[in-house]
Design a protein around this motif. Structure first.
Motif, PDB file in Angstrom:
ATOM      1  N   TRP A 187      -1.790  -8.681   2.153  1.00 16.27           N
ATOM      2  CA  TRP A 187      -1.152  -8.658   3.341  1.00 16.27           C
ATOM      3  C   TRP A 187      -0.484  -7.204   3.790  1.00 16.27           C
ATOM      4  O   TRP A 187       0.366  -7.032   3.662  1.00 16.27           O
ATOM      5  CB  TRP A 187      -0.384  -9.847   3.637  1.00 16.27           C
ATOM      6  CG  TRP A 187      -0.190  -9.997   5.267  1.00 16.27           C
ATOM      7  CD1 TRP A 187      -0.975  -9.582   6.304  1.00 16.27           C
ATOM      8  CD2 TRP A 187       0.240 -11.286   5.642  1.00 16.27           C
ATOM      9  NE1 TRP A 187      -1.068 -10.224   7.318  1.00 16.27           N
ATOM     10  CE2 TRP A 187       0.006 -11.431   6.884  1.00 16.27           C
ATOM     11  CE3 TRP A 187       0.972 -12.261   5.178  1.00 16.27           C
ATOM     12  CZ2 TRP A 187       0.393 -12.349   7.806  1.00 16.27           C
ATOM     13  CZ3 TRP A 187       1.517 -13.398   5.911  1.00 16.27           C
ATOM     14  CH2 TRP A 187       1.137 -13.565   7.195  1.00 16.27           C
ATOM     15  N   ILE A 210       4.687 -15.552  -2.296  1.00 17.65           N
ATOM     16  CA  ILE A 210       4.559 -14.474  -1.529  1.00 17.65           C
ATOM     17  C   ILE A 210       5.465 -13.284  -2.358  1.00 17.65           C
ATOM     18  O   ILE A 210       6.625 -13.702  -2.491  1.00 17.65           O
ATOM     19  CB  ILE A 210       5.168 -14.465   0.006  1.00 17.65           C
ATOM     20  CG1 ILE A 210       4.258 -15.868   0.429  1.00 17.65           C
ATOM     21  CG2 ILE A 210       5.006 -13.205   0.642  1.00 17.65           C
ATOM     22  CD1 ILE A 210       4.614 -16.302   1.776  1.00 17.65           C
ATOM     23  N   ARG A 262       3.950 -13.879   9.589  1.00 18.78           N
ATOM     24  CA  ARG A 262       4.935 -12.795   9.080  1.00 18.78           C
ATOM     25  C   ARG A 262       5.942 -12.280  10.005  1.00 18.78           C
ATOM     26  O   ARG A 262       5.670 -11.778  11.092  1.00 18.78           O
ATOM     27  CB  ARG A 262       4.155 -11.648   8.501  1.00 18.78           C
ATOM     28  CG  ARG A 262       4.979 -10.397   7.883  1.00 18.78           C
ATOM     29  CD  ARG A 262       3.899  -9.415   7.175  1.00 18.78           C
ATOM     30  NE  ARG A 262       3.055  -8.995   8.154  1.00 18.78           N
ATOM     31  CZ  ARG A 262       2.011  -7.983   7.693  1.00 18.78           C
ATOM     32  NH1 ARG A 262       2.045  -7.727   6.561  1.00 18.78           N
ATOM     33  NH2 ARG A 262       1.340  -7.440   8.665  1.00 18.78           N
ATOM     34  N   LEU A 268       2.650  -7.438   1.472  1.00 20.85           N
ATOM     35  CA  LEU A 268       2.949  -8.788   0.773  1.00 20.85           C
ATOM     36  C   LEU A 268       1.515  -9.019   0.283  1.00 20.85           C
ATOM     37  O   LEU A 268       0.257  -8.742   0.570  1.00 20.85           O
ATOM     38  CB  LEU A 268       3.289  -9.815   2.109  1.00 20.85           C
ATOM     39  CG  LEU A 268       4.519  -9.657   2.703  1.00 20.85           C
ATOM     40  CD1 LEU A 268       4.415 -10.773   3.605  1.00 20.85           C
ATOM     41  CD2 LEU A 268       5.804  -9.496   1.891  1.00 20.85           C
ATOM     42  N   VAL A 270      -0.120 -12.491  -1.323  1.00 18.79           N
ATOM     43  CA  VAL A 270      -0.011 -13.828  -1.203  1.00 18.79           C
ATOM     44  C   VAL A 270      -0.962 -14.621  -2.158  1.00 18.79           C
ATOM     45  O   VAL A 270      -2.291 -14.218  -2.136  1.00 18.79           O
ATOM     46  CB  VAL A 270      -0.486 -14.215   0.404  1.00 18.79           C
ATOM     47  CG1 VAL A 270      -0.241 -15.652   0.642  1.00 18.79           C
ATOM     48  CG2 VAL A 270       0.527 -13.466   1.234  1.00 18.79           C
TER      49      VAL A 270
END
Length: 560
Positions: A187, A210, A262, A268, A270
């Motif tokens: 992400w 995460i 978010r 990130l 995930v």
């Protein structure tokens, strides 16, 4: 011991969040803490995974660096609090100070049919002793090994550096989970603050891990109507581990499209998994020399064409929508339309694909019988390579007790010369030595080779695997697996020898090859019996020896 305690807590959180609310969740959890002196020893029972997680994060080390410990006191407390048929895992880096309680621990464990497994990261002679007074032992871990053996447990020896990986294997072996991968993604900071999460009716527990955040509030989980999960109930938990990993688990979700929101612009990683009855498995296939498909494991050739077949298990009356190739960050590289066939509660979907030049996984997008979209990602990771392995297996059955040959080619499609080891393995121990060949292959060069096998123990399907290792990187570049049928029904061998002779005497004084003609003898069998001999050609005549179903040996055939 502080590093070991941190690793144990981390792995227990991963295990508990993977099994909460599922059929694999234990009835309860027991934690027994032991030390020396005895006033620090304690035992606890937790009836839910969320309760265990909240309490285990507070476990800390008191003192440290001394040895031995009251290990059997801790084991006895764990046995006392555990249900029948449980498994107790003991983590310690110390020898037992109370080894005289081995018999008590053994009797208590056997009475409740409890297995004791040990994970040991040290023993006392490596460390400074607390006191030489009453130190009546030097290497007492054989007491652990004896208790594990009698109760049906195991003993694992490791060190601090490998503690986490060994512990993961131990727990997965004792407490297998039925996690399926829904999606893995990177992400990036420039992407939208919301990502969709598809939940189908078979998802019992949804787990979202995460990495990249630093606090629990960095990411929210939102329901289809926009409501945020507060994680206040026993069916939803959110924890921040010591490695700064946010782990969310939600139970009993209704089918639908949920969202991750978010709260800060952070990059990130995930990973979304679930406890679900719908699982996926797949294989990549290519046709080998005889036309039979063989399975590719791990290393397709970048740019080559393959067929990928994925099985969706326990998936009734649904629809396969697309097959996607995704890189290891979850980014979709290309989508393919699927050919779909179903059988009972399972579904098989396949697509003709082209291998990319980066490591990738296969993700399947489907719709269940209620019209709910969902994703599943096959766990296998494919790493394209620059060496092509082509295998030619026998196109017919092979005879039990008779040697046969497997041919192969390797092609170096890379930019550099390399040395490769080609190995053969099979599940009947039929491969004959040598089972490894070494080849130096130049760029663009094609090398031929072969192995011999002699299946002489049993009939049935013989699974043969050929692999290619690179000497320069010590990596396995290609693995191909195929099968042949071994049978004790031996068909006749048909070998031909030709003796040319012109039938016209006047031509025998000249060069017979100046006169062009051709003919073929066709030999037919019914099962293992010779059935007929015939000839193909224009203006020719055939004659041959008489034969019966019991005829053996050579048969003379004349064609003119």
């Amino acid at each position: 011991m502080s590093q070991e305690i941190a690793a144990v807590k981390e792995r227990i959180i991963q295990l508990v969040t993977s099994t909460m609310g599922s059929d694999n969740e234990p009835a309860n959890y027991v934690v027994s803490l032991f030390s020396d002196p005895a006033e620090y020893n304690s035992g606890y029972i937790f009836t839910s995974g969320s309760e265990l997680i909240k309490n285990i994060t507070g476990v800390t080390l008191i003192g440290g660096g001394d040895c031995p410990e009251l290990a059997f006191a801790g084991i006895l407390k764990a046995i006392e609090l555990s249900l029948n048929d449980s498994t107790v895992i003991v983590f310690t880096d110390a020898d037992p100070k109370d080894a005289n309680r081995l018999a008590d621990s053994t009797a208590a464990a056997l009475a409740k049919n409890i297995k004791i497994t040990f994970l040991l990261t040290g023993h006392c002679h490596r460390r400074k002793r607390r006191s030489t007074k009453n130190y009546r032992f030097h290497r007492e871990t054989h007491f652990y090994e004896k208790l594990a053996y009698i109760t049906g447990g195991k003993v694992y020896h490791t060190d601090k550096a490998h503690m986490s990986s060994v512990l993961r294997e131990v727990i997965q072996d004792l407490f297998p989970t039925s996690e399926v991968i829904l999606e893995t993604l990177k992400w990036t900071v420039n992407e939208q603050p919301e990502r969709a999460v598809f939940v189908d009716k078979t998802v019992k527990v949804l787990k979202i891990s995460i990495k990249g955040g630093s606090r629990l509030s960095d990411v929210d989980f939102c329901y289809p109507n926009g409501t945020k999960e507060t994680f206040a109930s026993a069916t939803a938990t959110r924890v921040l581990t010591s490695k700064r990993e946010i782990i969310m688990t939600m139970q009993n979700l209704l089918p639908g499209t949920y969202n991750l929101h978010r709260m800060r612009k952070l990059p990130l990683t995930v990973n979304i998994t679930a406890q679900s009855s719908i699982t996926v498995d797949g294989e990549m296939l290519q046709k080998e020399g005889s036309g039979h498909p063989v399975t590719i494991k791990g290393s397709p050739i970048a740019g080559n064409n393959y067929t990928y077949s994925v099985s969706i298990l326990n998936f009734e009356n649904g629809t396969c929508n697309a097959l996607s190739i995704v890189d290891l960050s979850g980014r979709t590289l290309i989508n393919y339309d699927l050919l779909q066939t179903s059988s009972g509660f399972d579904m098989i979907c396949s697509a003709n694909i082209v291998s990319p030049n980066v490591a990738f996984q296969i993700k399947v997008k489907a719709t269940d019988s209620h019209g709910i979209a969902f994703n599943r990602t096959v766990a296998s990771v494919f790493k394209p390579t620059s060496v092509a392995l082509i295998v030619k297996l026998p196109s017919d059955d092979v005879a039990l007790g008779k040697k046969f040959e497997v041919l192969y080619n390797i092609i170096n499609t890379g930019a550099n010369i390399d040395t490769y080891n080609v190995r053969i393995d099979d599940d009947m121990s039929a491969a004959l030595n040598p089972t490894t060949h070494n080849h130096v292959v130049k760029t663009g060069e094609k090398i031929n080779g072969s192995f011999f096998l002699n299946p002489n123990k049993t009939e049935g399907l013989l699974r043969i695997t050929l692999s290619v290792d690179s000497n320069s990187t010590l990596e396995t570049r290609q693995i191909l697996t195929g099968t042949v049928m071994v049978t004790n029904i031996q068909r006749p061998s048909c070998d031909s020898s030709v003796k040319e002779n012109c039938q016209i005497d006047s031509l025998n004084t000249a060069n017979c090859s100046k006169y062009t003609w051709d003919a073929r003898a066709v030999v037919s069998f019914r099962g293992i019996e010779l059935e007929s001999i015939s000839a193909l050609g224009q203006g020719i005549h055939i004659s041959y020896d008489n034969f019966t179903k019991d005829t053996s040996g050579p048969i003379k055939v004349n064609i003119r």
